[in-house]
Design an enzyme around this catalytic site. Structure first.
Site, PDB file in Angstrom:
ATOM      1  N   GLU A  23       0.855  -1.191   0.000  1.00 33.75           N
ATOM      2  CA  GLU A  23       0.000   0.000   0.000  1.00 33.75           C
ATOM      3  C   GLU A  23       0.891   1.241   0.000  1.00 33.75           C
ATOM      4  OE1 GLU A  23      -3.836   1.896   2.365  1.00 33.75           O
ATOM      5  OE2 GLU A  23      -3.128  -0.100   2.898  1.00 33.75           O
ATOM      6  N   HIS A 145     -15.666   3.760   8.743  1.00 31.08           N
ATOM      7  CA  HIS A 145     -15.030   4.257   7.523  1.00 31.08           C
ATOM      8  C   HIS A 145     -16.046   4.724   6.484  1.00 31.08           C
ATOM      9  CE1 HIS A 145     -11.376   2.398   9.095  1.00 31.08           C
ATOM     10  NE2 HIS A 145     -10.701   3.017   8.148  1.00 31.08           N
ATOM     11  N   ASP A 168      -8.927  -4.056   6.536  1.00 32.05           N
ATOM     12  CA  ASP A 168      -7.874  -3.038   6.675  1.00 32.05           C
ATOM     13  C   ASP A 168      -7.399  -2.986   8.119  1.00 32.05           C
ATOM     14  OD1 ASP A 168      -6.231  -1.161   5.311  1.00 32.05           O
ATOM     15  OD2 ASP A 168      -7.344   0.488   6.171  1.00 32.05           O
TER      16      ASP A 168
END
Length: 275
Positions: A23, A145, A168
């Site tokens: 990432e 989120h 995540d």
């Protein structure tokens, strides 16, 4: 990465690392999220070669912002070598993301979060994710989120076969509230949320997949569709020999009770956990 390479595809008491998600660091600074800004930079093929040379087949997913030509070339380089290239932490325009699809982009990292949102004059990254049938859209469904109705909107637009639920999750998942580290950055975990101490930005999550599963059920999706979005779709995308209960497939199974709580896990046909 060298340590991860040694552990890849080794059964460690039921745990298995099938690959690495890189990432970054080829992101847009204004959408850095919890990424450390000092490491963000344009993509370089030589550096990518170094990452991929650690071990063939180790890097499975690479998140990148397609806002520069260098990054577009990197997407092509990754895609040509079997790595799933994903748009994330990006300020790219709608047109840039659609162009990136032509270069091999096929995934979106935690859709809505850390990416240019949708407006009627600039559809942005989110608009491109909505409109491209070639993009598999991740979603972090912890009700922090992303608002549940935004999750519903994504699924309605993309369809249940083009959405993948991810956690995540950071290292504090399953542990007590308190102070933790995300790389070099300090994180405070409280009330089911992981946030940077410096600016209160979300720093990954402490979400478990069984909770994400329940959240999808609560939103009204069938067990079959929920299974797709929490397991089968990802297994197909990354060509794993699992995700289906079928002869010659890996017997990697999670058994739930009537309330969707985990009561058993089976890894490669061996029972590793019972409630």
């Amino acid at each position: 990465m060298e340590i991860t390479a040694k552990l890849q595809n080794k059964d460690i008491d039921g745990a298995n690392i099938f690959g690495v998600h890189m990432e970054g660091p080829y992101f847009a600074v204004e959408y850095k999220g919890a990424q450390n800004e000092k490491y963000i930079k344009p993509a370089g093929i030589e550096e990518l070669e170094e990452y991929l040379s650690v071990k063939e087949g180790l890097v499975k997913l690479f998140s990148i912002s397609p806002h520069t030509q260098e990054n577009l070339e990197a997407i092509k380089y990754l895609s040509d070598r079997g790595v799933v290239a994903s748009v994330g932490h990006s300020n790219a325009t709608y047109e840039a993301v659609i162009k990136a699809v032509d270069y091999g982009l096929s995934h979106a990292t935690h859709t809505f979060n850390a990416m240019k949102g949708f407006t009627h004059r600039e559809p942005g990254v989110v608009g491109a994710v909505f409109n491209s049938d070639n993009i598999m859209a991740e979603i972090i469904f912890d009700k922090v989120h992303v608002h549940p109705e935004a999750v519903r909107t994504l699924i309605k637009i993309k369809g249940v076969d083009k959405v993948v639920c991810v956690t995540d999750a950071m290292s504090a998942t399953g542990l007590a509230e308190g102070k933790y580290k995300l790389g070099e950055l300090d994180v405070n975990v409280k009330d089911g949320q992981a946030r940077l101490v410096s600016n209160n930005a979300l720093a990954g999550s402490v979400l478990r997949m069984d909770v994400a599963f329940k959240n999808l059920i609560d939103l009204g999706y069938s067990i079959t569709d929920t299974f797709k979005m929490t397991s089968t779709n990802a297994a197909k995308e990354f060509k794993l020999n699992s995700g289906l209960i079928k002869e010659n497939k890996d017997a990697d199974l999670v058994v739930l009770d009537k309330d969707y709580n985990v009561c058993m896990t089976i890894v490669k046909g061996r029972v590793k956990y019972t409630k």
